[in-house]
Enzyme design. Structure first.
Site, mmCIF file in Angstrom:
data_model
loop_
_atom_site.group_PDB
_atom_site.id
_atom_site.type_symbol
_atom_site.label_atom_id
_atom_site.label_comp_id
_atom_site.label_asym_id
_atom_site.label_seq_id
_atom_site.Cartn_x
_atom_site.Cartn_y
_atom_site.Cartn_z
ATOM 1 N N CYS A 111 0.933 -1.198 0.091
ATOM 2 C CA CYS A 111 -0.007 -0.012 -0.122
ATOM 3 C C CYS A 111 0.847 1.369 0.013
ATOM 4 O O CYS A 111 1.797 1.280 0.511
ATOM 5 C CB CYS A 111 -0.819 -0.023 1.265
ATOM 6 S SG CYS A 111 -1.871 1.299 1.288
ATOM 7 N N GLU A 155 -9.415 -0.711 -2.663
ATOM 8 C CA GLU A 155 -9.605 0.819 -2.406
ATOM 9 C C GLU A 155 -10.612 1.112 -1.988
ATOM 10 O O GLU A 155 -10.744 2.022 -0.964
ATOM 11 C CB GLU A 155 -9.622 1.435 -4.155
ATOM 12 C CG GLU A 155 -8.423 1.148 -4.940
ATOM 13 C CD GLU A 155 -7.254 1.392 -4.265
ATOM 14 O OE1 GLU A 155 -7.128 2.493 -3.429
ATOM 15 O OE2 GLU A 155 -6.076 0.917 -4.415
HETATM 16 C C1 NB4 Z 1 -3.049 -1.054 -4.489
HETATM 17 C C2 NB4 Z 1 -2.941 -2.479 -4.923
HETATM 18 C C3 NB4 Z 1 -2.332 -3.325 -3.929
HETATM 19 C C4 NB4 Z 1 -3.046 -4.727 -3.851
HETATM 20 C C5 NB4 Z 1 -0.950 -5.588 -7.451
HETATM 21 C C6 NB4 Z 1 -0.073 -4.344 -7.703
HETATM 22 C C7 NB4 Z 1 1.122 -2.541 -7.025
HETATM 23 C C8 NB4 Z 1 -0.733 -0.629 -5.243
HETATM 24 C C9 NB4 Z 1 -1.577 -0.349 -4.093
HETATM 25 C C10 NB4 Z 1 -4.187 -4.518 -4.474
HETATM 26 C C11 NB4 Z 1 -4.363 -3.194 -4.989
HETATM 27 C C12 NB4 Z 1 -1.896 1.091 -4.035
HETATM 28 C C13 NB4 Z 1 -3.876 2.060 -3.153
HETATM 29 C C14 NB4 Z 1 1.400 -2.488 -8.273
HETATM 30 C C15 NB4 Z 1 1.376 -3.357 -9.019
HETATM 31 C C16 NB4 Z 1 1.409 -4.044 -11.327
HETATM 32 C C17 NB4 Z 1 1.143 -3.340 -12.590
HETATM 33 C C18 NB4 Z 1 2.097 -1.918 -14.101
HETATM 34 C C19 NB4 Z 1 3.303 -1.226 -14.701
HETATM 35 C C20 NB4 Z 1 4.088 -1.169 -12.580
HETATM 36 C C21 NB4 Z 1 2.762 -1.873 -11.997
HETATM 37 C C22 NB4 Z 1 3.314 -2.544 -10.585
HETATM 38 F F1 NB4 Z 1 2.492 -1.420 -8.297
HETATM 39 N N1 NB4 Z 1 0.367 -3.460 -6.814
HETATM 40 N N2 NB4 Z 1 1.309 -1.448 -5.888
HETATM 41 N N3 NB4 Z 1 0.255 -1.284 -4.886
HETATM 42 N N4 NB4 Z 1 -2.725 1.528 -2.902
HETATM 43 N N5 NB4 Z 1 0.731 -4.408 -8.918
HETATM 44 N N6 NB4 Z 1 2.044 -3.349 -10.253
HETATM 45 N N7 NB4 Z 1 2.433 -2.635 -13.259
HETATM 46 O O1 NB4 Z 1 -1.190 -0.414 -6.335
HETATM 47 O O2 NB4 Z 1 -2.172 1.769 -1.687
HETATM 48 O O3 NB4 Z 1 -4.712 1.968 -2.123
HETATM 49 O O4 NB4 Z 1 3.859 -0.359 -13.678
HETATM 50 NI NI NI Z 2 -3.701 1.139 -0.450
#
Ligand code: NB4
Ligand code: NI
Length: 184
Positions: A111, A155
């Site tokens: 997160c 979210e």
């Molecule tokens: C939200 C996610 C945590 C688990 C699964 C994932 C990443 C977050 C948090 C479910 C929701 C943010 C919001 C990533 C990521 C995969 C896709 C595309 C190219 C890099 C990117 C990396 F970054 N979680 N981070 N955490 N949050 N996948 N990816 N990729 O997004 O705290 O509340 O760029």
């Molecule tokens: Ni989060």
């Protein structure tokens, strides 16, 4: 432009509050925030911009994470070819129904508001029916499964003051029950 400096961290009480519903028509400021939240996700997924502005990658960002306690979140879930699979600003999102079957990401979750690694499976509903509103107040109902469903649940948790580690089994972080599939 939103950067990591604008994102509040664990310990800030806003992250534990229940965010307030958005009323329509939305204010110009609320709409601008929505666009800036989506821009953050786009920048964070662009390796050059992410490095330049020192952004952690994100697929979702909820308004309470930038200390605005309203029920709004940006979601940008890419597919395997980095094409947007689910890209929306969700206003007042509500889960209308959820599967009994659960799913968890094999890598666990991180997160942007939590600056430490917390290992463990985060069990979520594998399928949800989601009602949400766009910035113009139009109602949408989507059936989501797997990865996009998990992101939306992470979210929506933020809008209810819940953090991902609240769902991890304290005694045995990688223990999940039989109806849970591990994704990824
Ligand atoms: C939200 C996610 C945590 C688990 C699964 C994932 C990443 C977050 C948090 C479910 C929701 C943010 C919001 C990533 C990521 C995969 C896709 C595309 C190219 C890099 C990117 C990396 F970054 N979680 N981070 N955490 N949050 N996948 N990816 N990729 O997004 O705290 O509340 O760029
Ligand atoms: Ni989060």
């Amino acid at each position: 432009m939103i950067t990591m400096d604008n994102i509040i961290r664990e310990g800030n009480p806003t992250l534990r509050a229940r965010a307030k519903a958005v009323s329509f028509p939305m204010s110009a400021g609320q709409k601008q925030l929505a666009h800036e939240m989506m821009e953050f996700l786009e920048n964070s997924q662009n390796s050059e911009l992410a490095e330049k502005y020192k952004l952690r990658a994100g697929v979702g960002l909820a308004a309470p994470q930038v200390d605005v306690s309203i029920r709004m979140t940006a979601v940008l879930v890419p597919d395997e070819n980095d094409k947007p699979l689910f890209k929306h600003i969700l206003v007042n999102p509500t889960i209308l129904s959820e599967s009994v079957k659960m799913a968890a990401l094999s890598e666990g979750e991180g997160c942007l508001s939590v600056d430490r690694d917390i290992p463990g499976y985060v069990p979520r509903h594998d399928r949800i029916t989601l009602r949400w509103y766009d910035l113009d107040g139009n109602k949408h109902v989507d059936k989501l499964r797997d990865y996009p469903a998990i992101v939306c649940q992470h979210e929506i948790d933020h809008l209810n003051g819940v953090l991902f580690f609240d769902h991890i089994n304290k005694k045995n972080p990688f223990n999940v029950d039989e109806n849970t599939v591990i994704l990824g």
